[in-house]
Design a protein around this motif. Structure first.
Motif: not given
Length: 512
Positions: A31-59
């Protein structure tokens, strides 16, 4: 790599709506991808996608190659026949707009364990064959990661420097014995990775079909408590016991009188050089399978980095050390071709960092929030941008636009009102318009700014040990009003596909 003018939104998948306590890769992601496409946005930026550890930080992830199993969608597991509806009847009541990581993780692991048990007992040749192919194709990193996570789990989740010495130092007899006695535990972690990659790659394919490019994120350093450091100790400054001898950080500055002590192990760049940067090439290749463009976090560290002796309480005592520089990026380019990289070049940037960035024609970052502490010559003001840069209202590490404005000194508030010729009553969208209208090739804003949210929606406060990464979208946030505003600003500033109407040619001898 030359990018085409476009715009988009920063939103980590954990922030998506959904019933399971944390955003995932299921129906709401589509649904989010559809929203981006309908709005004319061409980019979706995410944070690192790895398995998080201490502090739940994706970094601070357990692996630079693995995916985060907490992002796996139970709804999609239902579709695959890996869960039954009865498996979800004991779902806890979750806060829909804020992640309780303890509650969400316990629930997700329970669900993933049920899916694994169902997988073992069902007869689904298609799924079984797909799993076997995945294990074979990803063996280069998967074997070490699944083993690392299984040993970690068997030892109560403690950091690997607290494991029994024979496992900590990877003694062959102890490793073989563990593999035999804990084969099921190891396979369970491999299976979770299979599910993550299956769901993420399907979602990425859908995004690309909708002409959405995904911008991912590579932190320059890996976490100490990671499969990378444990299985490749020769690549890092670690002693015979596996303890770091020096760690990463940044020196004292205007914002932090004692600097920032990150604590990540530092690379033995000479060893990487001798191996022709093989590990880094693998890392970049693995990331570019998951995303289309890579934001390299702390880019300045590739030119020179701050080395702190292990055990120091702050980052005040340390030294600058020369990084791998052009050698690394030449090796990556030779192996993988043109580099779809954004250089995160924020902070104190010296001439060697600028030269490294520009020699590979990498766009740097401009953060609009940073522009109002000096004068009209400030490089973060849009009229001073060059085309080859990526402009942001703010990032995951900043306050939201509204939160920043409400807490900024009156001098800065006055400056931005005068600069934008606006009252400040709709500051988030005033800032979005300024960034979108600039010459920067990419313009991005966190979803919190698109929604005009305040400090309560901040994603991360650097230096705060807990309470970060918890913000989630309200289920009704994808509303027509927001969609219309985004669509309009993307059109007005030519950041979406526009069919130019044919212009009438001037008649012969027309007086100009």
């Amino acid at each position: 790599m030359k990018f085409k003018r476009a715009a988009g939104i920063i939103l980590h998948p954990t922030s998506l709506p959904g019933p399971d306590g944390i955003g995932d890769l299921g129906p709401e992601a589509y649904r989010w991808i559809n929203f981006l496409a309908e709005s004319g946005c061409k980019l979706w930026q995410v944070l690192p996608l790895g398995p998080t550890g201490y502090g739940d930080s994706p970094y601070q992830c357990f692996s630079a190659f693995a995916g985060n199993p907490y992002l796996i969608s139970p709804a999609l597991l239902l579709e695959d026949g890996l869960l039954r509806r009865s498996d979800l009847t004991d779902r806890p009541e979750f806060n829909p707009i804020r992640i309780d990581y303890g509650l969400a993780i316990n629930w997700k692991l329970k669900i993933l364990d049920r899916a694994y048990e169902n997988f073992k007992h069902q007869k689904n040749p298609t799924l079984n064959n797909a799993y076997r192919r995945f294990v074979e194709e990803e063996a280069d990193w998967l074997n070490d990661f699944a083993l690392f996570m299984a040993i970690k789990e068997a030892n109560g989740g403690v950091s690997w420097d607290h494991w029994p010495k024979e496992l900590r130092t990877r003694q062959p007899q102890a490793i073989d014995q563990f593999k035999q006695s804990e084969a099921d535990r190891i396979q369970r972690h491999a299976f979770r990775q299979f599910l993550f990659f299956r769901q993420w790659l399907d979602l990425k394919a859908y995004a690309n079909q909708k002409n959405i490019l995904i911008i991912g994120d590579i932190p320059i350093f890996v976490a100490y408590d990671s499969a990378d450091a444990w299985s490749n100790p020769e690549l890092f400054y670690l002693d015979e016991e596996g303890k770091p001898t020096v760690v990463a950080g940044v020196p004292p500055d205007y914002f932090s009188p004692t600097g920032q002590l990150w604590g990540n192990p530092l690379y033995k760049w000479e060893i990487h050089r001798q191996q022709n940067f093989r590990w880094w090439i693998r890392r970049m290749q693995a990331t570019l399978r998951l995303v289309d463009i890579v934001r390299l976090d702390h880019f300045r560290g590739f030119a020179g980095y701050w080395e702190v002796p292990f055990g120091m309480p702050t980052a005040e005592i340390g030294r600058w050390v020369k990084g791998p520089g052009k050698e690394l990026f030449n090796a990556i380019r030779e192996a993988l071709g043109d580099l779809p990289i954004i250089a995160e070049d924020l902070g104190v940037i010296t001439p060697d960092v600028v030269e490294l960035r520009d020699s590979f024609n990498l766009p740097g970052m401009k953060v609009f929030q940073f522009a109002f502490t000096t004068d009209p010559l400030d490089p973060f003001l849009p009229h001073n941008y060059e085309t080859n840069c990526v402009a942001y209202t703010g990032t995951h590490d900043n306050d939201t636009a509204l939160g920043w404005y409400q807490s900024a000194p009156e001098k800065e508030r006055d400056f931005i009102r005068r600069y934008l010729a606006r009252s400040g009553e709709d500051i988030s969208w005033d800032m979005i318009r300024a960034v979108w209208s600039s010459v920067a090739v990419f313009a991005l804003a966190p979803m919190q700014d698109v929604l005009g949210l305040g400090n309560e929606a901040r994603m991360n406060l650097p230096g705060r040990a807990s309470g970060n990464w918890c913000w989630r979208l309200h289920p009704e946030a994808f509303n027509p009003v927001i969609l219309k505003r985004l669509k309009e600003v993307n059109y007005l500033y030519a950041r979406t596909d526009i069919e130019r109407t044919a212009q009438t040619e001037l008649p012969p001898n027309y007086p100009l």
